[in-house]
Motif scaffolding. Structure first.
Motif, mmCIF file in Angstrom:
data_model
loop_
_atom_site.group_PDB
_atom_site.id
_atom_site.type_symbol
_atom_site.label_atom_id
_atom_site.label_comp_id
_atom_site.label_asym_id
_atom_site.label_seq_id
_atom_site.Cartn_x
_atom_site.Cartn_y
_atom_site.Cartn_z
ATOM 1 N N ASP A 101 97.078 86.327 28.764
ATOM 2 C CA ASP A 101 97.933 85.039 29.232
ATOM 3 C C ASP A 101 99.443 85.553 30.131
ATOM 4 O OD1 ASP A 101 96.212 83.342 28.088
ATOM 5 O OD2 ASP A 101 97.332 82.661 26.458
ATOM 6 N N ALA A 102 100.030 86.805 29.477
ATOM 7 C CA ALA A 102 100.927 87.165 29.997
ATOM 8 C C ALA A 102 100.671 87.866 31.331
ATOM 9 C CB ALA A 102 101.420 88.067 29.170
ATOM 10 N N LEU A 103 99.314 88.424 31.523
ATOM 11 C CA LEU A 103 98.700 89.441 32.614
ATOM 12 C C LEU A 103 98.473 88.352 33.720
ATOM 13 C CD1 LEU A 103 96.205 91.706 30.918
ATOM 14 C CD2 LEU A 103 98.398 92.560 32.293
ATOM 15 N N THR A 104 98.392 86.868 33.339
ATOM 16 C CA THR A 104 98.167 85.774 34.323
ATOM 17 C C THR A 104 99.053 85.120 35.112
ATOM 18 O OG1 THR A 104 95.978 85.512 33.010
ATOM 19 C CG2 THR A 104 96.622 83.893 34.846
ATOM 20 N N LEU A 105 99.598 85.662 36.038
ATOM 21 C CA LEU A 105 100.964 85.089 36.711
ATOM 22 C C LEU A 105 100.491 83.833 37.454
ATOM 23 C CD1 LEU A 105 101.827 88.250 38.915
ATOM 24 C CD2 LEU A 105 102.552 87.745 36.533
ATOM 25 N N ASP A 106 99.312 83.405 37.677
ATOM 26 C CA ASP A 106 98.867 81.985 38.130
ATOM 27 C C ASP A 106 97.440 81.617 37.435
ATOM 28 O OD1 ASP A 106 98.590 79.819 39.637
ATOM 29 O OD2 ASP A 106 98.045 80.870 41.673
ATOM 30 N N PRO A 107 97.741 80.751 36.657
ATOM 31 C CA PRO A 107 96.589 80.310 36.140
ATOM 32 C C PRO A 107 94.982 79.703 36.824
ATOM 33 C CG PRO A 107 98.497 79.519 34.756
ATOM 34 C CD PRO A 107 98.919 80.136 36.075
ATOM 35 N N ALA A 108 95.850 79.450 38.180
ATOM 36 C CA ALA A 108 94.833 78.816 39.228
ATOM 37 C C ALA A 108 94.169 79.836 39.879
ATOM 38 C CB ALA A 108 95.582 78.039 40.330
ATOM 39 N N LEU A 109 94.669 81.155 39.718
ATOM 40 C CA LEU A 109 93.988 82.177 40.325
ATOM 41 C C LEU A 109 94.436 83.566 39.401
ATOM 42 C CD1 LEU A 109 92.415 83.354 42.720
ATOM 43 C CD2 LEU A 109 94.686 83.834 43.709
ATOM 44 N N PRO A 110 93.409 83.613 38.322
ATOM 45 C CA PRO A 110 93.554 84.755 37.306
ATOM 46 C C PRO A 110 93.226 86.088 38.006
ATOM 47 C CG PRO A 110 91.699 83.381 36.669
ATOM 48 C CD PRO A 110 92.375 82.516 37.792
ATOM 49 N N PRO A 111 93.996 86.822 37.421
ATOM 50 C CA PRO A 111 93.401 88.432 37.766
ATOM 51 C C PRO A 111 91.958 88.708 37.301
ATOM 52 C CG PRO A 111 94.944 88.615 35.997
ATOM 53 C CD PRO A 111 95.034 87.234 36.561
ATOM 54 N N ALA B 56 70.607 91.630 29.041
ATOM 55 C CA ALA B 56 72.246 91.734 28.960
ATOM 56 C C ALA B 56 72.844 90.763 30.138
ATOM 57 C CB ALA B 56 72.555 93.167 29.263
ATOM 58 N N VAL B 57 72.312 90.701 31.208
ATOM 59 C CA VAL B 57 72.933 90.008 32.441
ATOM 60 C C VAL B 57 72.897 88.379 31.985
ATOM 61 C CG1 VAL B 57 72.963 89.325 34.609
ATOM 62 C CG2 VAL B 57 72.875 91.543 34.194
ATOM 63 N N ASP B 58 71.793 88.217 31.555
ATOM 64 C CA ASP B 58 71.324 87.017 31.066
ATOM 65 C C ASP B 58 72.047 86.331 29.972
ATOM 66 O OD1 ASP B 58 69.343 86.578 32.963
ATOM 67 O OD2 ASP B 58 67.711 86.962 31.824
ATOM 68 N N GLY B 59 72.284 87.233 29.108
ATOM 69 C CA GLY B 59 73.105 86.992 28.114
ATOM 70 C C GLY B 59 74.822 86.716 28.230
ATOM 71 N N GLU B 60 75.131 87.432 29.195
ATOM 72 C CA GLU B 60 76.500 87.383 29.538
ATOM 73 C C GLU B 60 76.740 86.089 30.590
ATOM 74 O OE1 GLU B 60 78.395 91.718 28.940
ATOM 75 O OE2 GLU B 60 77.806 90.917 31.080
ATOM 76 N N GLU B 61 75.767 85.829 30.936
ATOM 77 C CA GLU B 61 75.853 84.483 32.135
ATOM 78 C C GLU B 61 76.768 83.359 31.683
ATOM 79 O OE1 GLU B 61 73.140 81.914 35.249
ATOM 80 O OE2 GLU B 61 72.115 83.170 33.801
ATOM 81 N N GLY B 62 77.727 82.989 32.511
ATOM 82 C CA GLY B 62 78.521 81.883 32.251
ATOM 83 C C GLY B 62 79.476 81.897 31.232
ATOM 84 N N VAL B 63 79.878 83.353 30.786
ATOM 85 C CA VAL B 63 80.675 83.443 29.786
ATOM 86 C C VAL B 63 81.892 84.411 30.363
ATOM 87 C CG1 VAL B 63 81.306 84.042 27.379
ATOM 88 C CG2 VAL B 63 79.083 82.902 27.825
ATOM 89 N N VAL B 64 81.066 85.617 30.665
ATOM 90 C CA VAL B 64 82.053 86.674 31.270
ATOM 91 C C VAL B 64 81.235 87.252 32.482
ATOM 92 C CG1 VAL B 64 83.107 87.400 29.265
ATOM 93 C CG2 VAL B 64 81.053 88.474 29.912
ATOM 94 N N LEU B 65 82.081 87.772 33.390
ATOM 95 C CA LEU B 65 81.348 88.550 34.693
ATOM 96 C C LEU B 65 80.847 89.918 34.336
ATOM 97 C CD1 LEU B 65 84.214 87.817 36.906
ATOM 98 C CD2 LEU B 65 82.120 86.668 36.929
ATOM 99 N N SER B 66 79.555 90.012 34.697
ATOM 100 C CA SER B 66 78.711 91.203 34.201
ATOM 101 C C SER B 66 78.789 92.394 35.272
ATOM 102 C CB SER B 66 77.076 90.869 34.081
ATOM 103 O OG SER B 66 77.061 90.024 33.220
ATOM 104 N N ARG C 160 87.762 86.116 41.554
ATOM 105 C CA ARG C 160 88.681 85.424 40.917
ATOM 106 C C ARG C 160 88.845 84.096 40.879
ATOM 107 N NH1 ARG C 160 94.089 88.149 43.128
ATOM 108 N NH2 ARG C 160 94.915 86.956 41.324
ATOM 109 N N MET C 161 88.374 83.347 42.186
ATOM 110 C CA MET C 161 88.309 82.035 42.097
ATOM 111 C C MET C 161 87.012 81.446 41.299
ATOM 112 S SD MET C 161 88.781 81.098 46.281
ATOM 113 C CE MET C 161 90.439 81.089 46.924
ATOM 114 N N GLN C 162 85.957 82.412 41.022
ATOM 115 C CA GLN C 162 84.741 81.855 40.323
ATOM 116 C C GLN C 162 85.486 82.155 38.916
ATOM 117 O OE1 GLN C 162 81.344 84.131 41.065
ATOM 118 N NE2 GLN C 162 80.582 83.974 38.996
ATOM 119 N N ALA C 163 86.145 83.017 38.387
ATOM 120 C CA ALA C 163 86.915 83.158 37.020
ATOM 121 C C ALA C 163 87.497 81.989 36.702
ATOM 122 C CB ALA C 163 87.624 84.284 36.932
ATOM 123 N N ALA C 164 88.247 81.595 37.824
ATOM 124 C CA ALA C 164 89.305 80.442 37.620
ATOM 125 C C ALA C 164 88.596 79.089 37.490
ATOM 126 C CB ALA C 164 90.238 80.309 38.875
#
Length: 390
Positions: free
Chosen positions: A117-127, A213-223, A383-387
């Protein structure tokens, strides 16, 4: 959006376009019909849909674009220190990413989440907050007791997918949004340093588990697929040298390429380039090779974010021309990488120096402004996808 979905949509759109064009251009069946001259004004070129990433990057200064493609690292668990670090580049430009290592991991997921959370300067555009969480011998989260690498060789594909889904959930709890966790290398034999980390001991098994592995991570973290084009054929450890192989491109395509192709087709969002040289293809390490980036883009169809392995590994290789992390970052971007992480040997000053060096390279023409802009746009889309929460 997954690559296969995008390709399917593109195919459907092209098909619809062709059918429409055929219907419009088909001659009348009436014998009295007269063919009319075609007017270019009657067929306007469709306006492409807006791309928010392009617009966002266009509004950025060169310094901000340069900072956005740097993934930095410093040790420590103090949120205030890490937050200050993320805006330490020239002009206060925020860094585009951070990689969590063991020295950043607290006692539990909640403590790591506070740091994220501290690393994320702008929650609308997370690193892009990344972590090496392969499982097994490479893991940063002590509470991740799930198997990885060689420990998955006896698992079927459904079980493998479930393991990666469970691991992705553990990562997401920490606030990280990228996992550098899918080892697509095919080890030559059990003596390879990558053997215990690889998802398969041959191209077939590795390809199947990479897809799972890619299928397992889909929708949760970027592979992330690593370490392109593959450590298996090149003996040696790239943490201390630049492994080299004489394998030809055709030999690679028939074997070691296949797990990467499988992961790309499954929709992995990042492709990590290794510091290893296939001399029959290019004498330069793949991470600094325009040819290998061309192969990934044009021949394998990868359209996500290309990222190097830790540039600090290059400085530890002992090769004189790779001793400067700033020069390494510029060379990697020029070759086609979109993001440049620096971990080994990194200090609080390293990432700001990399940003300044990238800007200087654009100013003096060593790095094209369009190449930097393209890299920044790809990173921005992710980053927009993560947001958006994927």
């Amino acid at each position: 959006m997954r690559a296969r979905v995008m390709r399917g949509a593109l195919t459907a759109a092209l098909a619809a376009c062709l059918l429409t064009a055929c219907a419009l251009s088909a001659p009348s069946s009436s014998p009295s019909a007269t063919r009319q001259p075609t007017s270019s004004a009657s067929s306007p070129t469709p306006t492409p849909p807006p791309d928010p990433a392009v617009d966002a990057v266009a509004a950025m200064s060169v310094t901000e674009q340069a900072a956005s493609v740097v993934m930095g690292h410093i040790p420590g668990t103090d949120p205030a220190t890490l937050r200050a670090y993320m805006q330490s580049a020239p002009q206060g430009a925020p860094l585009g990413g951070f990689i969590l290592m063991g020295g950043n991991i607290g006692a539990d997921a909640a403590q790591v989440r506070a740091l994220s959370d501290a690393l994320t300067l702008d929650p609308a555009l997370p690193p892009l907050i990344a972590i090496d969480e392969e499982g097994g011998v490479v893991r940063r989260l002590p509470w991740d007791t799930l198997p990885g690498g060689q420990g998955l060789h006896a698992f079927d594909l459904t079980q493998t997918e479930q393991v990666f889904a469970q691991r992705a959930a553990l990562i997401a709890e920490t606030g990280a949004n990228v996992n550098f966790g899918i080892v697509a290398d095919v080890p030559a034999d059990a003596s390879s340093f990558i053997y215990s980390r690889a998802l398969g001991a041959d191209p077939d098994s590795a390809s199947s588990r990479v897809t799972a592995a890619v299928d397992g991570e889909e929708g949760v973290v970027l592979s992330t697929l690593k370490h392109f084009p593959g450590h298996g054929a090149a003996p040696g450890d790239s943490h201390h040298s630049i492994p080299t192989t004489a394998m030809t491109l055709q030999q690679w395509q028939a074997g070691d390429a296949r797990p990467f192709v499988a992961g790309i087709d499954a929709g992995a969002e990042l492709l990590m380039f290794g510091h290893l040289a296939y001399t029959a293809v290019d004498a330069a390490p793949a991470s600094l090779s325009a040819r290998w980036h061309e192969i990934a883009r044009d021949e394998l169809g990868f359209d996500g974010v290309t990222i190097t392995d830790d540039l600090g590994m290059l400085t530890a290789s002992g090769v004189p021309e790779h001793q400067d992390p700033v020069s390494n970052a510029v060379a990697a971007l020029r070759a086609g990488s979109d993001m440049v992480p620096m971990v080994a040997g990194s200090t609080a000053e390293t990432a700001p120096q990399m940003v300044a060096g990238i800007v200087s390279a654009v100013d003096d023409g060593r790095l094209g402004a369009d190449r930097l802009r393209d890299a920044a746009e790809r990173v921005m889309r992710l980053r927009m996808q993560a947001a958006a929460g994927r």
